[in-house]
Each structure stands twice: as C-alpha cells, then as structure tokens.
Design an enzyme around this catalytic site. Structure first.
Site, PDB file in Angstrom:
ATOM      1  N   PHE A 163       9.558  12.449 117.767  1.00  0.00           N
ATOM      2  CA  PHE A 163       8.915  11.144 116.053  1.00  0.00           C
ATOM      3  C   PHE A 163       9.621   9.944 116.338  1.00  0.00           C
ATOM      4  CE2 PHE A 163       8.350   9.216 112.550  1.00  0.00           C
ATOM      5  CZ  PHE A 163       7.797   9.101 111.728  1.00  0.00           C
ATOM      6  N   ASP A 193      15.697   6.290 121.507  1.00  0.00           N
ATOM      7  CA  ASP A 193      15.621   6.452 119.914  1.00  0.00           C
ATOM      8  C   ASP A 193      16.675   6.720 118.902  1.00  0.00           C
ATOM      9  OD1 ASP A 193      14.245   5.977 117.152  1.00  0.00           O
ATOM     10  OD2 ASP A 193      12.663   6.506 118.073  1.00  0.00           O
ATOM     11  N   LYS A 207      16.011   1.724 110.472  1.00  0.00           N
ATOM     12  CA  LYS A 207      16.679   2.251 109.604  1.00  0.00           C
ATOM     13  C   LYS A 207      17.926   1.303 108.325  1.00  0.00           C
ATOM     14  CE  LYS A 207      13.468   6.079 109.493  1.00  0.00           C
ATOM     15  NZ  LYS A 207      13.533   6.814 110.381  1.00  0.00           N
TER      16      LYS A 207
HETATM   17  C1  LIG Z   1      12.395   6.406 111.163  1.00  0.00           C
HETATM   18  C2  LIG Z   1      11.626   6.623 112.466  1.00  0.00           C
HETATM   19  C3  LIG Z   1      11.222   5.719 113.539  1.00  0.00           C
HETATM   20  C4  LIG Z   1      10.280   4.886 112.945  1.00  0.00           C
HETATM   21  O1  LIG Z   1      10.796   4.208 112.250  1.00  0.00           O
HETATM   22  P1  LIG Z   1       9.732   2.721 110.583  1.00  0.00           P
HETATM   23  O2  LIG Z   1      10.349   1.890 110.627  1.00  0.00           O
HETATM   24  O3  LIG Z   1       9.340   4.016 109.914  1.00  0.00           O
HETATM   25  O4  LIG Z   1       8.027   2.529 111.483  1.00  0.00           O
HETATM   26  C5  LIG Z   1      11.630   5.848 114.549  1.00  0.00           C
HETATM   27  N1  LIG Z   1      12.040   6.892 115.408  1.00  0.00           N
HETATM   28  C6  LIG Z   1      12.720   7.891 115.094  1.00  0.00           C
HETATM   29  C7  LIG Z   1      13.696   8.250 115.472  1.00  0.00           C
HETATM   30  C8  LIG Z   1      12.378   7.987 113.315  1.00  0.00           C
HETATM   31  O5  LIG Z   1      13.146   8.680 112.331  1.00  0.00           O
END
Ligand SMILES: *Cc1c(COP(=O)(O)O)cnc(C)c1O
Length: 428
Positions: A145, A232, A273
């Site tokens: 994700f 990520d 986040k």
């Molecule tokens: C939430 C998330 C995203 C996307 O972030 P948004 O601010 O919702 O676009 C990307 N990578 C990971 C691992 C996430 O948990």
C-alpha cells in the site's frame, strides 16, 4: 463560524447524501480529540486505537504542535515556492539532520511523496545508472500500500483499489513480500531496474512484519546491483514501531534502544502521516545529494509543498517525538501490549494470533476475509469505549497514539480482552 452536525445520526446522513462513498466508516462521529482520547458528538469518550492510520502519533491536539500551527498561521500561511520563506530552510536542516540525509523534498500527502520518490528513481536511472530512457523499472511487493494515485494503484495487487481505474502506468515488477530469492532473481535477470520500493512493515495489508534480516539483506542485494532502496515509512516512521524509523539507518535515535535490530539506511526515505502529528498534510522525500540532484528547477513541485505552516508544524512534531521520547514509549508499551493480549490469543479460539512492532500491532480473527466478524468486534469495542478498524476483513489493527501511558494501555487491553471474550460467548 463552523457549522456542525448536532447529532451522530445527522452527520452520518449528511455524509451519506452529499459525500462520495469512498469510505465505509465505523458509525461513530467524532467532534473532539485530546491525547489518546476522542469524543463523539453525544459526548462519549473513546480510546483512539487507529490514530488516523498512525498520523496522530503525538496524540490529538498536542499543545506544542497546535501552538506552532496557530502562530505560524497568523503570520504567513503560503507563499508558493516561487519565493523563499523563512521557515522551510530551518525545517529542512532539522529534518535532514534528524534522519541523516543531505536533502529533503517537501510534499503534502503520502501518495505525492511516493510519486516523487518514483520520479527521482527513474531520473536517477537515466542520468546515473545509464538505463535507456523510458526503460526503467521499479520493483514493488505484493499486497503493498503506497497510496491512491493512478501510478501507485498501477502496481497495487488489491483489486478493490485498482479495478476499472486503468489504463495503468507501466514499468513496475511485483514480487512477493519478504522473499529475498524473488528479489535476487529479478535483479540478476533484469538490468533495467532502477529501484526497489518497500514498506518495512506492511501496514494496510494487515501489519505483516518481515523476517529479521529481510530489509538488511534486500538492501545489500540492491547495493550489489546498483538499485536504489526506497523505504516507504509513511506509516512505520516517526517512532510508530518503537524506533524513530523502522529501518533506522543510523538516524538520530536519541534514546537508543534499537540495539540488536537490523539497521538499514535507505537510499530514498518517504515520510508522511505523523510528520505533522496529524494536524496538517505534510510529507517528505529524503535522499543524499548524488540522488536528489537529479531534481532541477521546474522538474517537480507542489503549490502547497514546503509551505510555512507545514514547515513550522513538522519541526514541532519532530521535536515532540524527541523530547517526549515517544520511540522509547512505543517500544516499551508495544511489548506490554502484546504480552497483555497473549492470554486472549492463547485461550480464545476467535483470535488466531497477534503480530506487530512497537505500537503498530494487529490481531487475526479466526474467520474468513469476507466475514463481518472483525467489523462486529470493532462495533462491540466502540460500545465499550475503544475505536479501531478492521483491515482486509479479518484483521484488526491496533495503533494508539504513542503518548499513551502504561495505565491507559492496560485499561485498553482489558477492554479489548473483555469485549472479545464476551463476543465469543454470544457468538458460540
Ligand atoms: C497512508 C500511506 C500512504 C499514503 O499516504 P496518503 O497521505 O494517504 O496519501 C503511503 N504509504 C503508506 C505505507 C501508507 O501507510
């Protein structure tokens, strides 16, 4: 003046009628947050065990972060990057020193930061690795994700997220997560690979923790084949897993309790986040000069990226993480959380297992992905004053704000245990 719906029923009806149905929320309407607690419009108080998908690591309405937000908003909110502002530079200095990279590229959402990392990796492949233009590939993992943009869903393996949104962006190879052999075979076979994009723990997929040496060895394979390792850490970063970063490549873990963990230094680090403590959309891509210098004026940007409010908020949000030793708290209370839930997992057949690191944990419900058991458990938890949400049907993620105290954690785990035990009795 702020217009508010004055009952839960009304708020839900308004969203149902006037909002696109791109989410299926738990039926709770929140109006206030403070620390680990949120309150609904009827005044009921809940432990927040989602923390806005780990954006609110510092707790709801942290006074220091709010103060930064308000004072910067009163002074200057947006200049665009057509001009300089006097907060971005200090923020970039602080963040690059904290995470030990030469440079930071500021964006707003996690998805945008991932997109940015992909663009940087492709350019790097053409300019530095010598891949023929248009041929660069990026390796990703099954059940990843990384966000919701068209390019990102192009390499998603989740049909719900992807179906009927094509045509898709090319140039991605999908391999199994936590599978070094698959990565190695692909790197040997294909010389057009620019980068490997990976989540240190797969959060949305259901908190899948890879085997101990996975990240370190994947990084070594990438190095051997001159492939960029992109971490990520949008969900795992900013102290969530008990370290400042889940990869923790000689970052500034002032309260060093990372010993024994494999340390990996990504070539490109993606954050979002909790970088703002959940008060404002702030994301970032970090890399060293030899990689970041492929980005030149005009080649990438964002109207709001690096705005003064974002910079002020992110600086304060990172300071709070350090000053309040939240990585240490997440580490210690994460251990406590799993040990408190252990008797439930051992004795209750409804719960198949528990996994996680720090305060990013999940329990596995003994039912199919299509069943509504986990959803119904979350409804019962809500009735008992704790909100959490299933991910992928039969998994419930538990991720409270990292400021949670030991007493609050024990109260929460006793809610979880008694709710699930009572639930099992009703069901059987
Ligand atoms: C939430 C998330 C995203 C996307 O972030 P948004 O601010 O919702 O676009 C990307 N990578 C990971 C691992 C996430 O948990």
């Amino acid at each position: 003046m702020v217009t508010r719906a004055n009952s839960s029923e009304k708020a839900i009806a308004l969203e149902g009628k006037y909002g696109a149905h791109n989410y299926h929320p738990l039926p709770v309407v929140l109006t206030k947050g403070e620390g680990v607690y949120v309150y609904d419009v009827e005044g009921r108080k809940y432990f927040d065990f989602l923390s806005a998908y780990s954006a609110v690591n510092q707790g709801h309405s942290h006074p220091r972060i709010l103060k930064a937000l308000i004072s910067q908003s009163e002074r200057l909110t947006l200049t665009s990057r057509a001009f300089y502002n006097d907060v971005l530079g200090p923020y970039e200095k602080m963040a690059t020193e904290t995470f030990n990279f030469d440079k930071l590229l500021p964006m707003n959402t996690g998805a945008e930061a991932v997109e940015t990392a992909l663009k940087i990796a492709r350019r790097w492949a053409y300019q530095k690795k010598g891949i023929a233009e248009g041929m660069a590939k990026i390796v990703v993992c099954e059940n990843n994700f990384h966000g919701r943009t068209t390019t990102i869903i192009s390499f998603s393996t989740d049909r719900t997220a992807k179906n009927e949104f094509g045509p898709f962006t090319e140039g991605f190879e999908v391999i199994a997560y936590d599978d070094l052999k698959a990565l190695e075979q692909l790197l040997i076979k294909d010389s057009n690979i620019a980068a490997f994009l990976v989540e240190p723990i797969q959060g949305e997929a259901g908190v899948y923790v890879p085997s101990d040496k996975y990240l370190k060895q994947a990084k070594a394979l990438c190095e051997k084949h001159n492939v960029l390792f992109i971490a990520d850490e949008v969900q795992t970063g900013i102290a969530r897993t008990g370290k400042l970063l889940a990869t923790c490549g000689n970052c500034d873990c002032s309260d060093r309790h990372c010993s024994g963990e494999p340390e990996v230094k990504p070539d490109i680090l993606v954050l979002g986040k909790a970088l703002s403590g959940g008060t404002y959309p702030v994301s970032a891509v970090l890399a060293n000069n030899n990689i970041m210098d492929v980005i030149t004026p005009g080649s990438h940007g964002s109207t709001f990226g690096g705005n003064p409010v974002a910079a002020a908020v992110a600086m304060e949000a990172l300071s709070v993480i350090k000053d309040e030793k939240l990585a240490k708290n997440a580490f210690e209370l994460g251990e406590l959380f799993r040990s408190e839930l252990h008797p439930l997992v051992a004795a209750n057949p409804l719960v198949k297992g528990i996994r996680g690191k720090g305060l990013l944990n999940a329990i596995l419900i003994n039912d199919t992905e299509e069943s509504d058991t986990a959803w119904n458990i979350c409804l019962a938890l809500k009735e008992n004053g704790l909100i959490a949400k299933p991910t992928h049907g039969n998994i419930i993620r538990f991720a409270p704000p990292l400021i949670i105290s030991k007493e609050e954690l024990i109260e929460s785990t006793s809610i979880i245990c008694s709710t699930i035990n009572a639930f099992a009795e009703v069901e059987v």
